[in-house]
Design a protein around this motif. Sequence first.
Motif, PDB file in Angstrom:
ATOM      1  N   LYS A 103       0.853  -1.187   0.000  1.00  0.00           N
ATOM      2  CA  LYS A 103       0.000   0.000   0.000  1.00  0.00           C
ATOM      3  C   LYS A 103       0.883   1.229   0.000  1.00  0.00           C
ATOM      4  O   LYS A 103       2.053   1.165   0.347  1.00  0.00           O
ATOM      5  N   LYS A 104       0.298   2.348  -0.417  1.00  0.00           N
ATOM      6  CA  LYS A 104       1.006   3.630  -0.412  1.00  0.00           C
ATOM      7  C   LYS A 104       0.870   4.269   0.966  1.00  0.00           C
ATOM      8  O   LYS A 104      -0.218   4.312   1.523  1.00  0.00           O
ATOM      9  N   GLU A 105       1.973   4.720   1.494  1.00  0.00           N
ATOM     10  CA  GLU A 105       1.989   5.411   2.784  1.00  0.00           C
ATOM     11  C   GLU A 105       2.294   6.886   2.552  1.00  0.00           C
ATOM     12  O   GLU A 105       3.223   7.222   1.819  1.00  0.00           O
ATOM     13  N   PHE A 106       1.513   7.739   3.160  1.00  0.00           N
ATOM     14  CA  PHE A 106       1.753   9.173   3.129  1.00  0.00           C
ATOM     15  C   PHE A 106       2.043   9.594   4.555  1.00  0.00           C
ATOM     16  O   PHE A 106       1.156   9.550   5.398  1.00  0.00           O
ATOM     17  N   SER A 107       3.285   9.964   4.811  1.00  0.00           N
ATOM     18  CA  SER A 107       3.673  10.286   6.180  1.00  0.00           C
ATOM     19  C   SER A 107       4.701  11.402   6.182  1.00  0.00           C
ATOM     20  O   SER A 107       5.592  11.434   5.334  1.00  0.00           O
ATOM     21  N   ILE A 108       4.578  12.281   7.129  1.00  0.00           N
ATOM     22  CA  ILE A 108       5.555  13.359   7.274  1.00  0.00           C
ATOM     23  C   ILE A 108       6.688  12.915   8.182  1.00  0.00           C
ATOM     24  O   ILE A 108       7.837  13.181   7.914  1.00  0.00           O
ATOM     25  N   LEU A 109       6.360  12.200   9.229  1.00  0.00           N
ATOM     26  CA  LEU A 109       7.377  11.765  10.177  1.00  0.00           C
ATOM     27  C   LEU A 109       7.631  10.266  10.032  1.00  0.00           C
ATOM     28  O   LEU A 109       6.722   9.512   9.700  1.00  0.00           O
ATOM     29  N   PRO A 110       8.859   9.835  10.291  1.00  0.00           N
ATOM     30  CA  PRO A 110       9.134   8.394  10.249  1.00  0.00           C
ATOM     31  C   PRO A 110       8.325   7.677  11.322  1.00  0.00           C
ATOM     32  O   PRO A 110       7.997   8.253  12.355  1.00  0.00           O
TER      33      PRO A 110
END
Length: 177
Positions: A103-110
């Motif tokens: 799946k595609k992950e959209f994240s600003i922080l690890p």
Amino acid sequence: MGDSTTHGRVIFGGFPTVLTGGQNVRKVIFLTLFLITNTGVAMSIIGGKEVFLFSKVSAHLTYEGKTASNIPVHRIVQYEGEKFEDTIKTNENGFFSFPPLSKKEFSILPKEFVSHQKLVAEYKGKLYLVWETVKRSEEENSELEGRKLDLKCEITGETKFFHLMLHSIGTNCTWSN
């Protein structure tokens, strides 16, 4: 710990930085871009990053040494509170293959990656655990530290535990090194 600003002081990761006038905007932008690009998150923000919840898996199943043909195999994955489940049947020679589940992950922080995986075979109304692990790395084929999931499984065999660098696997399968 979040970043906060109080009277010209910006706190990044617990370290206060005193900013004055026009420096505020420039330093905040620079530090933000620096943190984002050095954690590999820039790609996640723009187009999303593909993470592999379960790599492609192929296997040959036997039951008491005989080909386990035309039996259902369930793939069950739990990731971040979501459950993914699909089923396929072995062919007449006892082989099955699941494509990778990603799946595609959209994240600003690890963030920490944790994907619970199971393969369960169903034979004459009874369920047999074939594979169970907690995948701790989002890359494809990280379950076996880079090797493809090409398995041979005796579904009545005793579950063995294999301890690898990032996780342990409970399975009655074998694979080639």
